[in-house]
Write an enzyme that holds these catalytic residues in place. Structure first.
Site, PDB file in Angstrom:
ATOM      1  N   GLY A  10      19.544 -13.465 -25.452  1.00 29.41           N
ATOM      2  CA  GLY A  10      18.828 -14.583 -24.871  1.00 29.41           C
ATOM      3  C   GLY A  10      18.868 -15.822 -25.734  1.00 29.41           C
ATOM      4  O   GLY A  10      19.643 -15.928 -26.693  1.00 29.41           O
ATOM      5  N   PHE A  11      18.011 -16.757 -25.429  1.00 30.67           N
ATOM      6  CA  PHE A  11      18.005 -18.075 -26.066  1.00 30.67           C
ATOM      7  C   PHE A  11      17.750 -17.981 -27.571  1.00 30.67           C
ATOM      8  O   PHE A  11      18.651 -18.191 -28.400  1.00 30.67           O
ATOM      9  CB  PHE A  11      16.972 -18.948 -25.353  1.00 30.67           C
ATOM     10  CG  PHE A  11      16.622 -20.246 -26.033  1.00 30.67           C
ATOM     11  CD1 PHE A  11      17.587 -21.001 -26.681  1.00 30.67           C
ATOM     12  CD2 PHE A  11      15.311 -20.716 -26.011  1.00 30.67           C
ATOM     13  CE1 PHE A  11      17.265 -22.203 -27.303  1.00 30.67           C
ATOM     14  CE2 PHE A  11      14.976 -21.911 -26.616  1.00 30.67           C
ATOM     15  CZ  PHE A  11      15.947 -22.654 -27.274  1.00 30.67           C
ATOM     16  N   ILE A  12      16.532 -17.646 -27.962  1.00 33.51           N
ATOM     17  CA  ILE A  12      16.205 -17.600 -29.388  1.00 33.51           C
ATOM     18  C   ILE A  12      16.939 -16.454 -30.062  1.00 33.51           C
ATOM     19  O   ILE A  12      17.446 -16.593 -31.184  1.00 33.51           O
ATOM     20  CB  ILE A  12      14.685 -17.475 -29.591  1.00 33.51           C
ATOM     21  CG1 ILE A  12      13.948 -18.660 -28.966  1.00 33.51           C
ATOM     22  CG2 ILE A  12      14.338 -17.380 -31.076  1.00 33.51           C
ATOM     23  CD1 ILE A  12      12.428 -18.545 -29.008  1.00 33.51           C
ATOM     24  N   TYR A 157       1.141 -13.438 -18.592  1.00 35.16           N
ATOM     25  CA  TYR A 157       2.128 -13.532 -19.675  1.00 35.16           C
ATOM     26  C   TYR A 157       1.441 -13.661 -21.022  1.00 35.16           C
ATOM     27  O   TYR A 157       1.752 -12.938 -21.975  1.00 35.16           O
ATOM     28  CB  TYR A 157       3.062 -14.724 -19.440  1.00 35.16           C
ATOM     29  CG  TYR A 157       3.902 -15.051 -20.649  1.00 35.16           C
ATOM     30  CD1 TYR A 157       4.949 -14.223 -21.027  1.00 35.16           C
ATOM     31  CD2 TYR A 157       3.634 -16.180 -21.419  1.00 35.16           C
ATOM     32  CE1 TYR A 157       5.719 -14.510 -22.148  1.00 35.16           C
ATOM     33  CE2 TYR A 157       4.400 -16.478 -22.534  1.00 35.16           C
ATOM     34  CZ  TYR A 157       5.436 -15.640 -22.898  1.00 35.16           C
ATOM     35  OH  TYR A 157       6.188 -15.925 -24.011  1.00 35.16           O
ATOM     36  N   LYS A 161       1.287 -10.990 -24.330  1.00 36.91           N
ATOM     37  CA  LYS A 161       1.661 -11.308 -25.703  1.00 36.91           C
ATOM     38  C   LYS A 161       0.516 -11.012 -26.671  1.00 36.91           C
ATOM     39  O   LYS A 161       0.736 -10.506 -27.775  1.00 36.91           O
ATOM     40  CB  LYS A 161       2.080 -12.777 -25.792  1.00 36.91           C
ATOM     41  CG  LYS A 161       3.445 -13.063 -25.204  1.00 36.91           C
ATOM     42  CD  LYS A 161       4.528 -12.329 -25.968  1.00 36.91           C
ATOM     43  CE  LYS A 161       5.918 -12.716 -25.561  1.00 36.91           C
ATOM     44  NZ  LYS A 161       6.956 -12.018 -26.344  1.00 36.91           N
TER      45      LYS A 161
END
Length: 347
Positions: A10-12, A157, A161
């Site tokens: 993914g992105f990070i 969400y 977390k």
């Protein structure tokens, strides 16, 4: 370092994997290619990492699979004997979580528990785990936000977390290894998800379309360029000791949505029209990181200004548009032109 990165396509995660390869780490990326956005973009990130590995001193292996698959994790831990783990696999997004709260619970909390259970079944090798968390756990509290403030999530969400952090703390106590939870603040930059605000704003502005603005244009966000986040994450991976810690990784100063759009217009050299919309549920009116703890203990220091970061992102968008034109499986807009993706086994 033998490093497992969950969600590493993914992105990070792909940026972290790229950085780790340059530092000489042996990197295994585990990613399920979840369908929250086009899997072809994640496949492109994997191909990029293979190219980087060919020129780096570290090694790279990609495994397509779900972090909740205990048998797969057991094979990986037995074979690679990881010394460090970066747990970035998760379902992202405040607004989608309002429609599918159970899915977020199962992926974000269940995935975290499954990973730590695998570490527990393979004792003696893992020394440090970092868990990607989110600024959304703070909710709508006044900023700047410090790590000792209680979580106050406004969405499933954010709640997932916050719960994952508590499980990470529990397993740190059970296993006696070092664990750090990193609360990322509105990360942006090259390869970011197409559903993220800066990506959507840029795409619409380049197409000459107005940008939809939900709620108050004076709402504030602590925008953090991905390179800064990767350096902070790497510092947390290298941190010695066996304790538990939470770190904010942000820029340390919020910008209004109006300031962001104005900066994007300067980078694009064009005026940007706005399409004002009602506020979206679950969104905090402001985010603001107190980064004093990360600065003191990790040596974390953001280097990239908002305008510099936007310029880097826009340059990448333009390059990616040209690159995608020549790819048989990816259009310039990031849509797959073929069905299915090449699968790789854990081997």
């Amino acid at each position: 370092m033998r490093l497992l990165i969950t969600g590493g396509a993914g992105f990070i995660g792909s940026h972290l994997a790229e950085w780790a390869l340059v530092q000489g780490a042996d990197v295994v990326v585990l990613d399920a290619f979840a369908s929250n956005y086009d899997p072809a973009l994640k496949q492109a990130n994997v191909e990029l990492l293979r190219l980087r590995a060919a020129r780096a001193s570290g090694s790279f292996r990609f495994v397509r699979g779900d972090v909740r698959n205990g048998e797969l994790l057991d094979r990986l831990f037995a074979r690679h004997r990881f010394t460090h783990v970066a747990h970035l696999a998760a379902l992202p997004g405040v607004r989608p979580s309002l429609a599918e709260p159970r899915r977020y619970l199962e992926a974000n909390v269940g995935g975290t528990v499954a990973l730590f259970e695998a570490i527990r079944r393979h004792p003696g090798t893992v020394r440090r785990v970092v868990v990607a968390s989110s600024s959304s756990v703070y909710g709508a509290q006044p900023g700047p936000w410090r790590e000792d403030m209680p979580p106050a999530p406004l969405s499933p969400y954010a709640a997932s977390k916050a719960a994952a952090e508590q499980y990470a703390l529990t397993y740190q106590r059970l296993l006696g290894i070092g664990v750090s939870c990193l609360r990322y603040f509105t990360v942006y930059g090259p390869r970011q998800r197409p559903d993220m605000a800066i990506a959507r704003f840029t795409a619409r502005a380049l197409a000459g379309q107005p940008i939809p603005v939900f709620g108050d244009i004076q709402s504030r966000r602590d925008y953090t360029e991905v390179g800064d986040v990767v350096r902070g994450t790497w510092a947390a991976l290298l941190e010695p000791g066996t304790g538990f810690e939470i770190y904010n990784l942000g820029s340390g100063g919020p910008f209004t949505l109006q300031q962001l759009i104005a900066a994007l217009g300067r980078v694009l050299h064009r005026p940007i029209a706005l399409d004002l919309q009602p506020p979206a549920p679950g969104d905090a009116p402001a985010t603001w990181a107190d980064i004093g703890r990360a600065r003191e203990r990790l040596g974390y220091e953001p280097r990239v200004s908002l305008e510099q970061g936007l310029a880097r992102y826009v340059a990448w968008v333009r390059w990616h548009h040209q690159w995608a034109q020549g790819r048989p499986g990816l259009s310039a807009g990031g849509r797959s032109r073929r069905s299915g993706d090449r699968r790789e086994s854990w081997r």
